[in-house]
Design an enzyme around this catalytic site. Structure first.
Site, short mmCIF file in Angstrom:
data_model
loop_
_atom_site.label_atom_id
_atom_site.label_comp_id
_atom_site.label_asym_id
_atom_site.label_seq_id
_atom_site.Cartn_x
_atom_site.Cartn_y
_atom_site.Cartn_z
N GLU A 189 3.84 10.79 2.70
CA GLU A 189 3.12 9.50 2.67
C GLU A 189 2.82 8.34 4.01
O GLU A 189 1.81 8.01 4.16
CB GLU A 189 3.44 8.19 1.82
CG GLU A 189 2.72 8.88 0.48
CD GLU A 189 1.04 9.80 0.74
OE1 GLU A 189 0.74 8.77 0.38
OE2 GLU A 189 1.83 10.86 -0.01
N HIS A 236 0.42 -1.17 0.03
CA HIS A 236 -0.07 0.10 -0.07
C HIS A 236 1.01 1.36 0.53
O HIS A 236 0.35 2.04 -0.83
CB HIS A 236 -0.80 -0.08 1.55
CG HIS A 236 -2.04 1.16 1.04
ND1 HIS A 236 -2.40 1.71 2.65
CD2 HIS A 236 -2.42 1.93 0.51
CE1 HIS A 236 -3.26 2.22 1.90
NE2 HIS A 236 -3.14 2.87 1.23
N GLU A 239 2.17 2.08 -3.55
CA GLU A 239 1.43 2.21 -4.15
C GLU A 239 1.00 3.65 -4.07
O GLU A 239 0.66 4.48 -4.94
CB GLU A 239 0.00 1.57 -4.20
CG GLU A 239 -1.17 2.28 -4.67
CD GLU A 239 -2.65 2.31 -3.80
OE1 GLU A 239 -3.43 3.33 -3.80
OE2 GLU A 239 -2.47 0.51 -2.72
N HIS A 240 1.11 4.15 -2.99
CA HIS A 240 1.26 5.77 -2.90
C HIS A 240 2.04 5.88 -3.57
O HIS A 240 2.24 7.52 -4.28
CB HIS A 240 1.00 5.97 -1.21
CG HIS A 240 -0.75 5.71 -0.84
ND1 HIS A 240 -1.63 6.97 -0.52
CD2 HIS A 240 -1.40 4.86 -0.78
CE1 HIS A 240 -2.26 6.58 0.52
NE2 HIS A 240 -2.36 4.91 -0.01
N GLU A 251 -5.70 6.80 6.86
CA GLU A 251 -6.57 6.17 6.45
C GLU A 251 -6.49 4.48 7.11
O GLU A 251 -7.32 4.11 7.08
CB GLU A 251 -5.54 5.73 4.73
CG GLU A 251 -5.76 6.71 3.56
CD GLU A 251 -5.40 6.43 2.63
OE1 GLU A 251 -4.36 5.18 2.46
OE2 GLU A 251 -5.15 6.79 1.29
#
Length: 171
Positions: A140, A67, A70-71, A147
């Site tokens: 991030e 994840h 991905e960011h 999140e």
């Protein structure tokens, strides 16, 4: 009001478009990457890059890595800044997005057919030439933490995490 315009389809019936195999071609590049193409009678095209890296492939020591990457792929490359990645796609009326699941990470675009090459260039650049600059890495961390907190506030998401934890404990 029905979401399905075709009144001939009964609830639970498989839509006509999904009942048949569609013409497609599977090619394997010299580096082993498999490419599936399916012609469509549309002014739009879709591109998806599916990578077999999701949370189920992680251990406690690298949990969240897929994840996180991905960011970071959206934050800039040796050819494009974060801003250029966004504008190279959006100024052409295209969409670029990604998500990470338990099984894989998917990067995908939707664009007018004549912009397919441009979208492929942006995706390839993001996935092969990302810079992972310290500023964006630190930024991030905060984004992903927010999140995680939002997911923990969602009862359904929390329930599903407990189901997976108990069903696959130790895996």
């Amino acid at each position: 009001m029905s979401l399905i315009d075709n009144d001939d389809i009964e609830l639970g019936e498989i839509p006509h478009a999904l009942k048949y195999d569609h013409p497609h071609q599977l090619s394997t590049l010299s580096n082993g990457i498999r490419v599936m193409t399916e012609p469509q009678k549309s002014k739009m095209s879709c591109i998806g890059v599916l990578i077999g890296a999701g949370s189920r492939h992680e251990k406690k020591t690298n949990s969240g890595e897929a994840h996180f990457l991905e960011h970071l792929h959206f934050k800039g490359t040796s050819k494009r800044t974060r801003f250029l990645i966004e504008t190279d796609v959006e100024n052409k009326g295209s969409q670029l997005n990604a998500y990470t699941s338990r099984e894989y990470t998917l990067y995908h675009t939707l664009q007018f057919k004549e912009e397919t090459g441009s979208s492929m260039d942006v995706l390839g650049d993001m996935l092969c030439n990302s810079l992972y600059e310290r500023y964006y890495v630190e930024l991030e961390k905060s984004t992903i933490w927010q999140e995680l907190l939002a997911t923990n506030d969602d009862n359904y998401e929390t329930l599903m995490e407990h189901v997976y934890l108990n069903a696959y404990n130790g895996h």
